[in-house]
Design a protein around this motif. Structure first.
Motif, PDB file in Angstrom:
ATOM      1  N   ARG A 314       0.847  -1.194   0.000  1.00 15.32           N
ATOM      2  CA  ARG A 314       0.000   0.000   0.000  1.00 15.32           C
ATOM      3  C   ARG A 314       0.879   1.239   0.000  1.00 15.32           C
ATOM      4  O   ARG A 314       1.925   1.275   0.636  1.00 15.32           O
ATOM      5  CB  ARG A 314      -0.918   0.040   1.233  1.00 15.32           C
ATOM      6  N   SER A 315       0.452   2.254  -0.703  1.00 17.52           N
ATOM      7  CA  SER A 315       1.150   3.532  -0.671  1.00 17.52           C
ATOM      8  C   SER A 315       0.089   4.612  -0.722  1.00 17.52           C
ATOM      9  O   SER A 315      -0.568   4.781  -1.740  1.00 17.52           O
ATOM     10  CB  SER A 315       2.099   3.659  -1.865  1.00 17.52           C
ATOM     11  N   GLY A 316      -0.091   5.296   0.370  1.00 15.30           N
ATOM     12  CA  GLY A 316      -1.179   6.272   0.436  1.00 15.30           C
ATOM     13  C   GLY A 316      -2.495   5.561   0.204  1.00 15.30           C
ATOM     14  O   GLY A 316      -2.804   4.575   0.870  1.00 15.30           O
ATOM     15  N   ASN A 317      -3.267   6.032  -0.821  1.00 15.00           N
ATOM     16  CA  ASN A 317      -4.564   5.398  -1.105  1.00 15.00           C
ATOM     17  C   ASN A 317      -4.432   4.225  -2.063  1.00 15.00           C
ATOM     18  O   ASN A 317      -5.397   3.525  -2.344  1.00 15.00           O
ATOM     19  CB  ASN A 317      -5.535   6.401  -1.738  1.00 15.00           C
ATOM     20  N   GLN A 318      -3.220   4.043  -2.606  1.00 12.17           N
ATOM     21  CA  GLN A 318      -3.067   3.023  -3.643  1.00 12.17           C
ATOM     22  C   GLN A 318      -2.775   1.659  -3.043  1.00 12.17           C
ATOM     23  O   GLN A 318      -1.929   1.536  -2.155  1.00 12.17           O
ATOM     24  CB  GLN A 318      -1.902   3.387  -4.567  1.00 12.17           C
ATOM     25  N   ASP A 319      -3.459   0.628  -3.575  1.00 16.11           N
ATOM     26  CA  ASP A 319      -3.058  -0.724  -3.218  1.00 16.11           C
ATOM     27  C   ASP A 319      -2.292  -1.318  -4.400  1.00 16.11           C
ATOM     28  O   ASP A 319      -1.974  -0.604  -5.351  1.00 16.11           O
ATOM     29  CB  ASP A 319      -4.258  -1.586  -2.808  1.00 16.11           C
ATOM     30  N   LEU A 320      -1.980  -2.598  -4.347  1.00 18.64           N
ATOM     31  CA  LEU A 320      -1.128  -3.181  -5.376  1.00 18.64           C
ATOM     32  C   LEU A 320      -1.747  -3.063  -6.773  1.00 18.64           C
ATOM     33  O   LEU A 320      -1.054  -2.781  -7.741  1.00 18.64           O
ATOM     34  CB  LEU A 320      -0.816  -4.648  -5.042  1.00 18.64           C
ATOM     35  N   GLN A 321      -3.097  -3.258  -6.869  1.00 16.24           N
ATOM     36  CA  GLN A 321      -3.746  -3.164  -8.186  1.00 16.24           C
ATOM     37  C   GLN A 321      -3.608  -1.760  -8.779  1.00 16.24           C
ATOM     38  O   GLN A 321      -3.301  -1.586  -9.947  1.00 16.24           O
ATOM     39  CB  GLN A 321      -5.239  -3.532  -8.092  1.00 16.24           C
ATOM     40  N   ASP A 322      -3.838  -0.766  -7.931  1.00 15.08           N
ATOM     41  CA  ASP A 322      -3.716   0.620  -8.409  1.00 15.08           C
ATOM     42  C   ASP A 322      -2.289   0.897  -8.879  1.00 15.08           C
ATOM     43  O   ASP A 322      -2.053   1.535  -9.901  1.00 15.08           O
ATOM     44  CB  ASP A 322      -4.061   1.611  -7.288  1.00 15.08           C
ATOM     45  N   TRP A 323      -1.366   0.411  -8.080  1.00 12.76           N
ATOM     46  CA  TRP A 323       0.064   0.624  -8.362  1.00 12.76           C
ATOM     47  C   TRP A 323       0.424  -0.028  -9.695  1.00 12.76           C
ATOM     48  O   TRP A 323       1.081   0.576 -10.540  1.00 12.76           O
ATOM     49  CB  TRP A 323       0.874   0.017  -7.214  1.00 12.76           C
ATOM     50  N   GLU A 324      -0.037  -1.256  -9.870  1.00 13.59           N
ATOM     51  CA  GLU A 324       0.264  -2.007 -11.091  1.00 13.59           C
ATOM     52  C   GLU A 324      -0.289  -1.285 -12.320  1.00 13.59           C
ATOM     53  O   GLU A 324       0.395  -1.101 -13.325  1.00 13.59           O
ATOM     54  CB  GLU A 324      -0.347  -3.414 -10.971  1.00 13.59           C
TER      55      GLU A 324
END
Lengths: 397, 296
Positions: A314-324
């Protein structure tokens, strides 16, 4: 001068004060005339059945430090033992709720002398402290101790330790008002020179809650390193609202090493002292994971790059899917990428299983974008390999 | 103030007596009693312990020591818990006389009876004179001084300090008889130190600061920082008692003097005894403090 004391009288005093004395303790080397070493020598004299010597030492001690409450209590016990009327720790004041706190302080301070910090070992947490820091501070909450590490001849070495008090309810802070001290790796966020005298002369707020605390949903504020009220030499081990509290003279002596924004404070329940070999092998495994992340990123092969990230990322509001999704989109516009890093630091996070916080200056260049930033990642050991669970910029306040 | 001064004088005499003859139990006990009255409990305890090394079996001495220990224990606990309790004045038993020695004898210590009686009678004259001297000082004190010098001529040489103390103490007498503190202070550095200690005890910051030369400041602090620091430290406690015990004067020039003394500083839960050396100089016609340090 040695006056023969009545044995019965003497032993009454002895039993009451010597509960704190480890059966086999040696006086470790620290500041020879510190109030703490005088206190320990006073208690040593009691153990050696030299109540007269104990009294003389306690005279010296309270003259030097009249506001050292534990010292006054021990002195009260020694004096009362001379009258034959001491029947328990703190004598007639044993029912005072504060007596227990002072007893804990005595235990903590004596334990330090019974078993000083190990020579040639360092806390497992200090894998690679920031190279531009003058010092790293390590708090051991169970020992009520703060250790100061400094770089000497290219190695981080112990350079003094100090008695500290922590939160009333212990450690592992989760929420505002829980009277606990957070566990983790923190940075001195700022310096406050004009504090309420209750906090001593100077205070150093920590960056609690840091990015990991935020990720874990912890909240609260105002966790400081600060001194004691100007009329109180030291406070019992668990008396703060979550802050780390040092006697003023101790804080004065180490604060010249403090660099706001740089000095890190590792707060742990129990320091695990290890040899440099153990540290080196962890450092090498983290560095090789980092190198491989860097080259996979530069290869612009998104799958390889993403293989370094945990399901739990997780980074801020992003999870792995968002990051990808984001990374795949960006990768399409790249023809070449170069990634470099300098000023690397790696610290093992206390209170977590196999979690390291990694900081570095990142130099990123590509065909359509170049930048430099201070980056912070948290890597966790999962199924035999290091995985990134957080990535962002350090939260320094 | 005057009474305190007399006690201080009497104490100086007793200190010389006990230095001359460490087996003088009455003198030790009286010395302890005076030290208690002057607030020097550590000193009183030491005096009694000295006496008890000589004669561990004199009940009065043990009882007095226990009283002091109990009081000091209470004060220490008060400091430990930050809960000052109301303390009644502490009074020691004054007589190490045959009555108390008899108590010891009943316990089966015949020898102690005889010895205690002997020492009691030997010292009776000196000690009663001393005790009276608190009420009727001038004449008796002079007599005592000579008794003491005669009795202990061998030991008196121990200190030039002791000898120079005598004139210093005497010089404070006119100041008590009349005249303002200012006049006295012009004539006598010791009076200047005593007045300074009084200003401190009265928590009169202006008078306290005025006891120093105008350009005085300790190392590391500017005059303004120092004044500010002193103001806070003097005004913060709700009471302060500073005593100048056994002052010894040394004139190092027409306008320079040095006073060495034992300082007993007390405040709520705090008691500090130290040997101090104060250097004074004449500034605008008055003795002012130029330097202040721990002695020895």
């Amino acid at each position: 001068m040695r006056r023969p004391f009545k044995r019965a009288m003497f032993f009454t005093g002895l039993c009451c004060v010597s509960w704190v004395l480890a059966s086999d303790h040696h006086t470790g080397a620290t500041v020879p005339d510190s109030a703490e070493s005088l206190l320990v020598r006073t208690l040593d004299a009691i153990r050696a059945e030299r109540l007269d010597l104990a009294l003389a030492r306690s005279d010296t001690l309270v003259r030097r430090q009249p506001d050292f409450r534990l010292a006054q209590l021990v002195r009260g016990d020694i004096l009362l033992a001379q009258t034959g009327k001491l029947d328990r720790f703190a004598g007639p004041r044993s029912s005072d709720p504060r007596a227990g706190g002072l007893r804990d302080e005595a235990r903590a301070r004596l334990r330090r002398y019974a078993q000083g910090p190990p020579q040639d070992l360092i806390p497992r947490n200090l894998i690679l402290p920031p190279s531009d820091a003058h010092a790293v501070l390590v708090v051991d909450s169970r020992a009520s101790r703060l250790y100061v590490f400094r770089q000497m001849e290219g190695e981080w070495k112990l350079d003094g330790d100090h008695y500290v008090s922590i939160g009333r309810n212990g450690t592992d802070k989760q929420a505002e008002g829980d009277q606990r001290t957070p566990l983790g790796v923190y940075t001195l966020a700022s310096r406050i020179d004009h504090v309420d005298p209750y906090y001593g002369k100077v205070a150093f707020p920590l960056n609690y809650p840091n990015e990991w605390d935020v990720r874990e949903g912890r909240h609260g504020h105002g966790i400081w390193i600060h001194g004691t009220p100007l009329t109180t030499y030291s406070r019992p081990p668990r008396t703060s609202n979550g802050c780390v509290v040092l006697p003023n003279e101790d804080l004065e002596s180490i604060q010249p090493l403090f660099q706001t924004g740089t000095t890190e404070v590792v707060v742990s329940d129990s320091v695990d002292w290890v040899g440099r070999d153990a540290i080196d092998s962890v450092r090498q495994s983290v560095e090789s994971a980092l190198d491989s992340w860097k080259s996979d990123w530069a290869s612009n092969e998104v799958d390889r790059y993403l293989s370094h990230y945990s399901e739990d990322f997780r980074s801020g509001n992003q999870d792995l899917q968002d990051w990808e999704k984001e990374k795949r989109r960006v990768a399409q516009g790249k023809t070449w990428i170069k990634v470099g890093y300098t000023h690397l630091s790696i610290m093992l996070v206390p209170g977590e299983k196999d979690l390291v916080v990694v900081d570095f200056d990142q130099q990123y260049e590509s065909n359509n974008l170049s930048n430099q930033m201070r980056k912070r990642q948290y890597w966790r050991w999962e199924d035999g390999t290091w995985k990134i669970v957080f990535e962002g910029t350090p939260k320094l306040s | 103030m005057a009474r305190e001064g007399r006690k201080t004088e009497a104490l100086a005499v007793l200190e010389r007596l006990t230095a001359a003859d460490s087996t003088n139990l009455s003198a030790w006990n009286d010395q302890a009693a005076l030290q208690v009255e002057l607030g020097d409990l550590d000193g009183a305890r030491n005096s009694l312990e000295h006496a008890l090394v000589v004669r561990p079996d004199v009940a009065v001495l043990s009882r007095n020591l226990e009283k002091i220990c109990a009081r000091q224990a209470r004060m220490a606990y008060d400091s430990a818990f930050g809960t000052p309790s109301r303390l009644e004045p502490l009074a020691l038993e004054l007589r190490t006389d045959p009555a108390s020695a008899r108590t010891a004898a009943k316990a089966g210590e015949d020898d102690s009876l005889r010895l205690a009686q002997e020492s009691a009678s030997r010292e009776a004259v000196e000690v009663s004179a001393l005790r009276d001297s608190l009420a009727d000082r001038d004449r008796k004190l002079a007599r005592l001084e000579s008794t003491q010098v005669g009795a202990a001529s061998s030991v008196v040489a121990t200190s030039t300090a002791a000898r120079s103390a005598a004139p210093a103490v005497r010089s404070s007498i006119p100041a008590r008889r009349g005249g303002s503190a200012a006049q006295a202070s012009r004539s006598d550095p010791i009076q200047a130190v005593v007045a300074w200690a009084k200003a401190w005890s009265d928590r009169d910051v202006d008078a306290y600061l005025a006891s120093y030369t105008p350009d005085y400041h300790p190392d590391g602090l500017s005059r303004r920082q120092w004044e500010e620091q002193r103001r806070v430290r003097i005004r913060t406690p709700d009471w302060i008692k500073v005593e100048v015990v056994s002052p010894v004067l040394k004139r190092s020039g027409p306008e320079r003097a040095e006073v060495v003394y034992r300082q007993v500083y007390q405040s709520r839960g705090v008691r500090l005894t130290s040997r101090k050396r104060i250097e004074l100089t004449i500034s605008q016609g008055e003795w002012k403090i130029q330097e202040e340090k721990e002695a020895r």
